[in-house]
Design a protein around this motif. Structure first.
Motif, PDB file in Angstrom:
ATOM      1  N   SER A 236       0.817  -1.223   0.000  1.00 41.73           N
ATOM      2  CA  SER A 236       0.000   0.000   0.000  1.00 41.73           C
ATOM      3  C   SER A 236       0.846   1.266   0.000  1.00 41.73           C
ATOM      4  CB  SER A 236      -0.931   0.000   1.213  1.00 41.73           C
ATOM      5  OG  SER A 236      -0.181  -0.017   2.429  1.00 41.73           O
ATOM      6  N   THR A 237       2.104   1.155   0.395  1.00 36.68           N
ATOM      7  CA  THR A 237       2.987   2.326   0.420  1.00 36.68           C
ATOM      8  C   THR A 237       3.815   2.455  -0.852  1.00 36.68           C
ATOM      9  OG1 THR A 237       4.848   1.142   1.450  1.00 36.68           O
ATOM     10  CG2 THR A 237       3.168   2.058   2.917  1.00 36.68           C
ATOM     11  N   PHE A 238       3.701   1.479  -1.756  1.00 39.42           N
ATOM     12  CA  PHE A 238       4.521   1.462  -2.959  1.00 39.42           C
ATOM     13  C   PHE A 238       3.991   2.434  -4.003  1.00 39.42           C
ATOM     14  CE2 PHE A 238       6.085  -3.205  -2.428  1.00 39.42           C
ATOM     15  CZ  PHE A 238       6.887  -2.792  -1.380  1.00 39.42           C
ATOM     16  N   GLY A 239       4.927   2.982  -4.775  1.00 38.75           N
ATOM     17  CA  GLY A 239       4.574   3.749  -5.947  1.00 38.75           C
ATOM     18  C   GLY A 239       4.458   2.829  -7.149  1.00 38.75           C
ATOM     19  N   PRO A 240       4.171   3.381  -8.333  1.00 37.77           N
ATOM     20  CA  PRO A 240       4.006   2.552  -9.541  1.00 37.77           C
ATOM     21  C   PRO A 240       5.220   1.693  -9.864  1.00 37.77           C
ATOM     22  CG  PRO A 240       3.191   4.774  -9.909  1.00 37.77           C
ATOM     23  CD  PRO A 240       3.882   4.803  -8.590  1.00 37.77           C
ATOM     24  N   THR A 241       6.403   2.260  -9.723  1.00 42.16           N
ATOM     25  CA  THR A 241       7.616   1.497 -10.046  1.00 42.16           C
ATOM     26  C   THR A 241       7.773   0.305  -9.124  1.00 42.16           C
ATOM     27  OG1 THR A 241       8.737   3.479 -10.880  1.00 42.16           O
ATOM     28  CG2 THR A 241      10.125   1.607 -10.257  1.00 42.16           C
ATOM     29  N   GLU A 242       7.580   0.514  -7.823  1.00 42.46           N
ATOM     30  CA  GLU A 242       7.735  -0.578  -6.861  1.00 42.46           C
ATOM     31  C   GLU A 242       6.673  -1.650  -7.061  1.00 42.46           C
ATOM     32  OE1 GLU A 242       7.612   2.187  -3.606  1.00 42.46           O
ATOM     33  OE2 GLU A 242       9.597   1.528  -2.921  1.00 42.46           O
ATOM     34  N   ARG A 243       5.458  -1.234  -7.419  1.00 41.00           N
ATOM     35  CA  ARG A 243       4.405  -2.224  -7.674  1.00 41.00           C
ATOM     36  C   ARG A 243       4.753  -3.093  -8.885  1.00 41.00           C
ATOM     37  NH1 ARG A 243       0.695   2.249  -6.665  1.00 41.00           N
ATOM     38  NH2 ARG A 243      -0.141   2.069  -4.558  1.00 41.00           N
ATOM     39  N   PHE A 244       5.328  -2.469  -9.899  1.00 40.96           N
ATOM     40  CA  PHE A 244       5.736  -3.230 -11.086  1.00 40.96           C
ATOM     41  C   PHE A 244       6.857  -4.210 -10.732  1.00 40.96           C
ATOM     42  CE2 PHE A 244       8.500  -3.548 -14.917  1.00 40.96           C
ATOM     43  CZ  PHE A 244       7.619  -4.278 -15.708  1.00 40.96           C
ATOM     44  N   LEU A 245       7.802  -3.754  -9.886  1.00 47.56           N
ATOM     45  CA  LEU A 245       8.885  -4.642  -9.467  1.00 47.56           C
ATOM     46  C   LEU A 245       8.335  -5.818  -8.657  1.00 47.56           C
ATOM     47  CD1 LEU A 245      11.614  -2.034  -8.454  1.00 47.56           C
ATOM     48  CD2 LEU A 245      11.668  -3.583 -10.421  1.00 47.56           C
ATOM     49  N   LEU A 246       7.340  -5.563  -7.832  1.00 47.97           N
ATOM     50  CA  LEU A 246       6.713  -6.641  -7.071  1.00 47.97           C
ATOM     51  C   LEU A 246       6.119  -7.683  -8.014  1.00 47.97           C
ATOM     52  CD1 LEU A 246       5.622  -8.058  -4.576  1.00 47.97           C
ATOM     53  CD2 LEU A 246       3.750  -6.391  -4.523  1.00 47.97           C
ATOM     54  N   GLN A 247       5.477  -7.226  -9.064  1.00 55.09           N
ATOM     55  CA  GLN A 247       4.909  -8.162 -10.039  1.00 55.09           C
ATOM     56  C   GLN A 247       6.007  -9.003 -10.685  1.00 55.09           C
ATOM     57  OE1 GLN A 247       2.645  -5.799 -12.798  1.00 55.09           O
ATOM     58  NE2 GLN A 247       1.059  -5.291 -11.305  1.00 55.09           N
ATOM     59  N   ARG A 248       7.142  -8.394 -10.970  1.00 56.86           N
ATOM     60  CA  ARG A 248       8.241  -9.142 -11.583  1.00 56.86           C
ATOM     61  C   ARG A 248       8.825 -10.169 -10.600  1.00 56.86           C
ATOM     62  NH1 ARG A 248      12.750  -6.229 -14.796  1.00 56.86           N
ATOM     63  NH2 ARG A 248      12.933  -8.400 -15.429  1.00 56.86           N
ATOM     64  N   ILE A 249       8.874  -9.814  -9.333  1.00 54.73           N
ATOM     65  CA  ILE A 249       9.379 -10.754  -8.331  1.00 54.73           C
ATOM     66  C   ILE A 249       8.397 -11.911  -8.152  1.00 54.73           C
ATOM     67  CG2 ILE A 249      10.075 -11.009  -5.911  1.00 54.73           C
ATOM     68  CD1 ILE A 249      10.898  -7.994  -6.073  1.00 54.73           C
ATOM     69  N   GLU A 250       7.104 -11.624  -8.251  1.00 55.24           N
ATOM     70  CA  GLU A 250       6.108 -12.692  -8.229  1.00 55.24           C
ATOM     71  C   GLU A 250       6.303 -13.631  -9.426  1.00 55.24           C
ATOM     72  OE1 GLU A 250       2.387 -10.496  -5.913  1.00 55.24           O
ATOM     73  OE2 GLU A 250       2.634 -10.237  -8.082  1.00 55.24           O
ATOM     74  N   GLY A 251       6.752 -13.064 -10.543  1.00 47.93           N
ATOM     75  CA  GLY A 251       7.080 -13.900 -11.702  1.00 47.93           C
ATOM     76  C   GLY A 251       8.256 -14.819 -11.407  1.00 47.93           C
ATOM     77  N   LEU A 252       9.219 -14.342 -10.608  1.00 46.38           N
ATOM     78  CA  LEU A 252      10.342 -15.184 -10.206  1.00 46.38           C
ATOM     79  C   LEU A 252       9.851 -16.357  -9.355  1.00 46.38           C
ATOM     80  CD1 LEU A 252      13.061 -12.540  -9.220  1.00 46.38           C
ATOM     81  CD2 LEU A 252      13.002 -13.945 -11.287  1.00 46.38           C
ATOM     82  N   GLU A 253       8.863 -16.086  -8.500  1.00 44.93           N
ATOM     83  CA  GLU A 253       8.303 -17.165  -7.677  1.00 44.93           C
ATOM     84  C   GLU A 253       7.689 -18.250  -8.569  1.00 44.93           C
ATOM     85  OE1 GLU A 253       4.912 -17.907  -4.240  1.00 44.93           O
ATOM     86  OE2 GLU A 253       4.769 -16.212  -5.600  1.00 44.93           O
ATOM     87  N   ARG A 254       6.955 -17.829  -9.584  1.00 44.26           N
ATOM     88  CA  ARG A 254       6.333 -18.813 -10.480  1.00 44.26           C
ATOM     89  C   ARG A 254       7.406 -19.608 -11.223  1.00 44.26           C
ATOM     90  NH1 ARG A 254       2.805 -14.372 -11.063  1.00 44.26           N
ATOM     91  NH2 ARG A 254       3.877 -13.630 -12.940  1.00 44.26           N
ATOM     92  N   LEU A 255       8.474 -18.925 -11.625  1.00 46.77           N
ATOM     93  CA  LEU A 255       9.569 -19.595 -12.320  1.00 46.77           C
ATOM     94  C   LEU A 255      10.252 -20.612 -11.411  1.00 46.77           C
ATOM     95  CD1 LEU A 255      11.368 -19.803 -14.852  1.00 46.77           C
ATOM     96  CD2 LEU A 255      12.727 -17.906 -13.930  1.00 46.77           C
ATOM     97  N   ALA A 256      10.486 -20.227 -10.144  1.00 47.21           N
ATOM     98  CA  ALA A 256      11.139 -21.127  -9.197  1.00 47.21           C
ATOM     99  C   ALA A 256      10.254 -22.340  -8.892  1.00 47.21           C
ATOM    100  CB  ALA A 256      11.472 -20.378  -7.910  1.00 47.21           C
ATOM    101  N   ALA A 257       8.941 -22.128  -8.821  1.00 43.52           N
ATOM    102  CA  ALA A 257       8.030 -23.220  -8.495  1.00 43.52           C
ATOM    103  C   ALA A 257       7.977 -24.285  -9.584  1.00 43.52           C
ATOM    104  CB  ALA A 257       6.624 -22.654  -8.268  1.00 43.52           C
ATOM    105  N   LEU A 258       8.368 -23.904 -10.799  1.00 35.84           N
ATOM    106  CA  LEU A 258       8.348 -24.852 -11.919  1.00 35.84           C
ATOM    107  C   LEU A 258       9.599 -25.726 -11.967  1.00 35.84           C
ATOM    108  CD1 LEU A 258       6.911 -22.548 -14.745  1.00 35.84           C
ATOM    109  CD2 LEU A 258       5.716 -24.376 -13.528  1.00 35.84           C
ATOM    110  N   ARG A 259      10.600 -25.361 -11.198  1.00 35.08           N
ATOM    111  CA  ARG A 259      11.867 -26.095 -11.278  1.00 35.08           C
ATOM    112  C   ARG A 259      11.814 -27.383 -10.468  1.00 35.08           C
ATOM    113  NH1 ARG A 259      15.947 -23.936 -13.714  1.00 35.08           N
ATOM    114  NH2 ARG A 259      17.406 -25.245 -12.590  1.00 35.08           N
TER     115      ARG A 259
END
Length: 295
Positions: free
Chosen positions: A272-295
C-alpha cells in the motif's frame, strides 16, 4: 584407516574426533564464504569411518550432488559442498610418505578483504562489525563525507574488486570471481543478519554481482543470498537485479522457495505504500516465484 580433507590446494589430516566446518573462527576449517553458516557441518572421524552432519545450516549441505540431512557416512573420494566451497574426503597417508608442504595449520581461513561501509572494531565475530551507510552519518544517501577518507577508500576498493570479479566472470574464470568476492559478500550479509543499517546502493551492488555468480556457477545458494538481502531491507529488488535473478533462476540447481515466498509476504504487507515502479517490481518478483516453483 586415516583420512584427509582436501580444500583448494591443501590437505588436512583428520584425527579421530570431531571436525567442525563453518565461518566461525572456532571451527577447525573456517571458510570465509557468505553462503556458509557459522557452524555449517560436523565431521566425526572414528574407527568405523567418517560421517558428516548438516548443523541446520542456512543453505544446506551437499554430498556428491545430493542434499543431505542428518548423519551421512562418507567414503574416500566423496565431495562435500558447503556454501560455494568444495571439500573432498581422501584416504590418509600412512606416515611414510608424509609431505609437510601439503599440510597447512589446523585452522585454515581465507584472507578477508576490507570493503566499503564496514568498520571492524575488533575480531572475530559479526557483532564486532559496524556497517555504515555511504554517507558519513550512515543514512545511505550520496557519497561519504569528504572528511571520512577511510570510507571513501573502502568504497573505491569494493567497487574496484567488483569490477575485477565481473571481468573474471566475463572471461570464464568463475572460480576466481567467486573466491575474490566471498569475503566482501560475507561481510555484507553478516551486517544484514545482525540488523545493521546498510546503504541501499551497497545492497544493490552486492546483489547484482551475487546474482551473476549464481548464473555462472549454477549455485542456487547465491540467488538465495540476494533474496535474503532484500528481505532484510523490506524493499523490492531493482530492475537490474531482477533481470540478473531471472537469468539465474533458469540455470541454478535449486532455489529456496520458502525464503522467496517469505520475502514476498514482506513486500505485500508494504504494498500500500509502494509507488508505480515498486508495484511493477513486485509483479516481476512474483514472476520469479512462479519460475522457481516450476523447477
Amino acid at each position: 584407516m586415516r583420512y584427509r580433507l582436501r580444500y583448494l590446494q591443501h590437505d588436512l589430516e583428520l584425527s579421530e574426533g570431531h571436525f567442525l566446518v563453518g565461518r566461525s573462527a572456532d571451527c577447525q576449517l573456517s571458510l570465509d564464504d557468505a553462503l556458509v553458516s557459522r557452524r555449517h557441518a560436523l565431521l566425526v572421524i572414528g574407527e568405523e569411518g567418517v560421517t558428516v552432519e548438516d548443523l541446520q545450516s542456512r543453505n544446506g549441505l551437499i554430498v556428491n550432488g545430493r542434499r543431505v540431512t542428518g548423519k551421512t557416512w562418507l567414503q574416500p573420494g566423496d565431495k562435500i559442498i558447503a556454501g560455494s566451497q568444495e571439500l573432498t574426503l581422501l584416504r590418509g597417508s600412512d606416515g611414510s610418505e608424509r609431505d609437510t608442504a601439503d599440510v597447512p595449520p589446523p585452522k585454515w581461513t581465507l584472507p578477508r578483504t576490507p570493503i566499503a561501509g564496514v568498520r571492524e572494531t575488533e575480531r572475530p565475530g559479526a557483532t564486532a562489525r559496524h556497517f555504515r551507510g555511504e554517507s558519513g552519518e550512515g543514512d545511505g544517501d550520496g557519497e561519504p563525507d569528504s572528511g571520512d577518507s577511510s570510507m571513501v577508500r573502502k568504497l573505491a576498493a569494493f567497487r574496484l574488486l567488483g569490477g575485477v570479479a565481473e571481468k573474471a566472470l566475463a572471461m570464464g574464470r568463475v572460480d576466481e570471481a567467486e573466491r575474490l568476492l566471498a569475503g566482501p559478500l560475507s561481510e555484507i550479509v553478516d551486517a544484514s543478519r545482525s540488523g545493521r543499517a546498510i546503504a541501499p546502493s551497497f545492497v544493490d551492488m552486492a546483489a547484482r554481482i551475487a546474482a551473476k555468480i549464481a548464473t555462472a556457477t549454477t549455485k542456487g545458494a547465491w540467488a538465495d543470498y540476494v533474496i535474503e538481502l532484500y528481505q532484510a531491507q523490506a524493499r523490492p529488488c531493482p530492475a537490474a537485479v531482477v533481470d540478473e535473478l531471472n537469468a539465474a533462476f533458469r540455470k541454478v540447481n535449486a532455489i529456496d522457495l520458502a525464503r522467496l515466498r517469505s520475502y514476498l509476504v514482506v513486500l505485500r504487507e508494504k504494498q500500500s505504500t509502494f509507488g508505480p515502479t515498486e508495484r511493477f517490481l513486485l509483479q516481476r518478483i512474483e514472476g520469479l516465484e512462479r519460475l522457481a516453483a516450476l523447477r
